[in-house]
Design a protein around this motif. Structure first.
Motif, PDB file in Angstrom:
ATOM      1  N   UNK A   1      -2.904   8.044 -13.404  1.00 27.20           N
ATOM      2  CA  UNK A   1      -2.942   6.663 -13.850  1.00 27.20           C
ATOM      3  C   UNK A   1      -3.622   6.146 -12.712  1.00 27.20           C
ATOM      4  N   UNK A   2      -4.327   5.350 -13.377  1.00 28.65           N
ATOM      5  CA  UNK A   2      -5.153   4.522 -12.216  1.00 28.65           C
ATOM      6  C   UNK A   2      -5.052   3.906 -11.233  1.00 28.65           C
ATOM      7  N   UNK A   3      -5.045   3.261 -10.358  1.00 35.40           N
ATOM      8  CA  UNK A   3      -4.414   2.939  -8.736  1.00 35.40           C
ATOM      9  C   UNK A   3      -3.568   1.296  -9.416  1.00 35.40           C
ATOM     10  N   UNK A   4      -5.193   1.220 -10.190  1.00 38.06           N
ATOM     11  CA  UNK A   4      -5.154  -0.281 -10.761  1.00 38.06           C
ATOM     12  C   UNK A   4      -4.386  -0.769 -11.906  1.00 38.06           C
ATOM     13  N   UNK A   5      -4.420  -0.148 -12.136  1.00 40.07           N
ATOM     14  CA  UNK A   5      -3.854  -0.036 -13.633  1.00 40.07           C
ATOM     15  C   UNK A   5      -2.014   0.499 -13.469  1.00 40.07           C
TER      16      UNK A   5
ATOM     17  N   UNK B   1       1.074  -1.497  -0.203  1.00 39.70           N
ATOM     18  CA  UNK B   1      -0.075   0.010   0.192  1.00 39.70           C
ATOM     19  C   UNK B   1       0.605   1.382  -0.108  1.00 39.70           C
ATOM     20  N   UNK B   2       1.904   1.384   0.640  1.00 36.53           N
ATOM     21  CA  UNK B   2       2.467   2.147   0.916  1.00 36.53           C
ATOM     22  C   UNK B   2       3.335   2.503  -0.774  1.00 36.53           C
ATOM     23  N   UNK B   3       4.264   1.225  -0.904  1.00 37.06           N
ATOM     24  CA  UNK B   3       4.918   1.706  -2.230  1.00 37.06           C
ATOM     25  C   UNK B   3       3.751   2.083  -3.790  1.00 37.06           C
ATOM     26  N   UNK B   4       2.287   1.881  -3.407  1.00 42.75           N
ATOM     27  CA  UNK B   4       1.108   2.487  -4.490  1.00 42.75           C
ATOM     28  C   UNK B   4       0.977   3.345  -3.861  1.00 42.75           C
ATOM     29  N   UNK B   5       0.848   4.179  -2.513  1.00 44.30           N
ATOM     30  CA  UNK B   5       0.372   5.507  -2.570  1.00 44.30           C
ATOM     31  C   UNK B   5       2.106   6.144  -3.211  1.00 44.30           C
TER      32      UNK B   5
ATOM     33  N   UNK C   1       6.750  -5.739  -9.076  1.00 41.53           N
ATOM     34  CA  UNK C   1       7.410  -6.541  -9.754  1.00 41.53           C
ATOM     35  C   UNK C   1       8.716  -6.175 -10.773  1.00 41.53           C
ATOM     36  N   UNK C   2       8.475  -5.196 -11.215  1.00 48.85           N
ATOM     37  CA  UNK C   2       8.975  -4.566 -12.306  1.00 48.85           C
ATOM     38  C   UNK C   2      10.759  -3.915 -11.354  1.00 48.85           C
ATOM     39  N   UNK C   3      11.455  -3.412 -12.122  1.00 48.00           N
ATOM     40  CA  UNK C   3      12.506  -2.756 -11.277  1.00 48.00           C
ATOM     41  C   UNK C   3      12.374  -1.097 -11.106  1.00 48.00           C
ATOM     42  N   UNK C   4      12.886   0.162 -10.900  1.00 49.52           N
ATOM     43  CA  UNK C   4      12.306   1.315 -10.583  1.00 49.52           C
ATOM     44  C   UNK C   4      13.206   1.746 -11.532  1.00 49.52           C
ATOM     45  N   UNK C   5      13.980   1.035 -12.047  1.00 50.00           N
ATOM     46  CA  UNK C   5      14.214   1.998 -13.635  1.00 50.00           C
ATOM     47  C   UNK C   5      13.395   1.415 -14.928  1.00 50.00           C
ATOM     48  N   UNK C   6      13.139  -0.082 -14.680  1.00 50.73           N
ATOM     49  CA  UNK C   6      11.589   0.670 -15.842  1.00 50.73           C
ATOM     50  C   UNK C   6      10.686   1.177 -15.534  1.00 50.73           C
ATOM     51  N   UNK C   7       9.887   1.381 -13.869  1.00 50.38           N
ATOM     52  CA  UNK C   7       8.671   1.533 -13.384  1.00 50.38           C
ATOM     53  C   UNK C   7       8.995   3.457 -13.909  1.00 50.38           C
ATOM     54  N   UNK C   8       9.625   4.064 -14.019  1.00 50.54           N
ATOM     55  CA  UNK C   8      10.120   5.147 -14.108  1.00 50.54           C
ATOM     56  C   UNK C   8       9.789   4.906 -15.534  1.00 50.54           C
ATOM     57  N   UNK C   9      11.004   4.460 -16.477  1.00 48.29           N
ATOM     58  CA  UNK C   9      10.983   4.581 -18.111  1.00 48.29           C
ATOM     59  C   UNK C   9       9.744   4.442 -18.108  1.00 48.29           C
ATOM     60  N   UNK C  10       8.325   3.446 -17.625  1.00 50.01           N
ATOM     61  CA  UNK C  10       7.223   3.292 -18.173  1.00 50.01           C
ATOM     62  C   UNK C  10       6.181   4.159 -17.662  1.00 50.01           C
ATOM     63  N   UNK C  11       6.639   4.512 -16.700  1.00 55.32           N
ATOM     64  CA  UNK C  11       5.486   5.220 -16.097  1.00 55.32           C
ATOM     65  C   UNK C  11       5.620   7.057 -16.288  1.00 55.32           C
ATOM     66  N   UNK C  12       6.163   7.296 -16.708  1.00 57.13           N
ATOM     67  CA  UNK C  12       7.013   8.731 -18.125  1.00 57.13           C
ATOM     68  C   UNK C  12       7.087   8.855 -19.124  1.00 57.13           C
TER      69      UNK C  12
ATOM     70  N   UNK D   1       4.438  10.189  -6.906  1.00 56.11           N
ATOM     71  CA  UNK D   1       5.587  10.299  -7.839  1.00 56.11           C
ATOM     72  C   UNK D   1       4.690  10.711  -9.320  1.00 56.11           C
ATOM     73  N   UNK D   2       4.073   9.880  -9.559  1.00 51.20           N
ATOM     74  CA  UNK D   2       2.989  10.148 -11.615  1.00 51.20           C
ATOM     75  C   UNK D   2       2.602  11.079 -11.273  1.00 51.20           C
ATOM     76  N   UNK D   3       2.255  12.093 -10.279  1.00 49.45           N
ATOM     77  CA  UNK D   3       1.512  12.854 -10.186  1.00 49.45           C
ATOM     78  C   UNK D   3       2.236  13.914 -10.400  1.00 49.45           C
ATOM     79  N   UNK D   4       2.925  14.282  -9.342  1.00 49.89           N
ATOM     80  CA  UNK D   4       4.111  15.084  -9.138  1.00 49.89           C
ATOM     81  C   UNK D   4       4.438  15.015 -10.631  1.00 49.89           C
ATOM     82  N   UNK D   5       5.219  14.708 -11.421  1.00 45.38           N
ATOM     83  CA  UNK D   5       5.750  14.335 -12.681  1.00 45.38           C
ATOM     84  C   UNK D   5       4.031  14.592 -13.842  1.00 45.38           C
TER      85      UNK D   5
END
Length: 229
Positions: A42-46, A25-29, A53-64, A34-38
């Protein structure tokens, strides 16, 4: 299923977030913050389906939506997000119910143990520092070591290699669909820990048990059902 249980088990590989500790829950929030700041809506479920399960590097590149983002810049953004997560979760740190007792039982059975996580070294040190696992895990494999994130099997295969174990002798404990799939691709059996997802979402022919926490595994004498040579 009986054939899977009778297969020799020599090692346990634990995913970390949502599996060892009740941190999702804390990673999610903090990923949402992070997404809103940038400027990303994005809907929470999506968000969680695409990143868990993805690395931080993968997550940042995906979200942005910047697959070619400079690696150093991406990791700087990851550290910003993960520091916020640790600041929030630290004061209310909580293990998945029964984890410490189950961990001690695995060691008493003579099993080797590794942590296989997409998290980085700072989050691993944060979690292990709070849990005070005694003895500590025999090996770790992390998402900041150049290993691809789940559902690829790279992290779990690296963990098994560092333990000196063949994949078929390892059981992965996981809370996320990508992690369950990564275990399958690695040729490992899995136990589904349903802290963040339903049993249906964590199903698979290699899944030998599905529980909500480790107290259920202890009460069912799960370790005693395994063939530990």
């Amino acid at each position: 299923m009986q054939a899977l249980l009778s297969q020799p088990t020599k090692a346990i590989i634990f995913d970390m977030d949502g599996t060892m500790v009740d941190s999702m829950p804390h990673h999610t929030s903090t990923w949402l913050d992070f997404a809103q700041k940038h400027g990303v809506a994005m809907e929470i479920g999506e968000l969680m389906r695409r990143t868990t399960g993805r690395t931080g590097l993968e997550c940042v590149r995906l979200i942005l939506d910047q697959p070619d983002m400079d690696e150093a810049h991406a990791w700087a953004l990851v550290h910003e997000k993960e520091q916020l997560y640790r600041d929030i979760f630290g004061p209310i740190f909580k293990e998945v119910s029964g984890f410490t007792a189950f961990y001690q039982a695995t060691r008493a059975r003579g099993l080797k143990v590794a942590v296989g996580t997409a998290g980085d070294i700072h989050n691993v040190e944060f979690v292990l520092g709070h849990l005070q696992m005694n003895p500590p895990p025999d090996a770790t494999a992390r998402g900041d070591e150049g290993l691809s994130g789940k559902p690829t099997p790279a992290i779990f295969l690296a963990a098994a290699q560092r333990l000196g174990m063949a994949p078929e002798h390892c059981i992965v404990f996981e809370d996320a669909p990508f992690g369950i799939e990564a275990a399958r691709r690695a040729g490992m059996r899995a136990v589904a820990i349903c802290t963040s997802n339903s049993p249906e979402e964590l199903a698979g022919p290699h899944v030998i048990a599905t529980v909500h926490n480790y107290e259920e595994l202890l009460q069912s004498n799960f370790l005693e059902t395994l063939h530990v040579p």
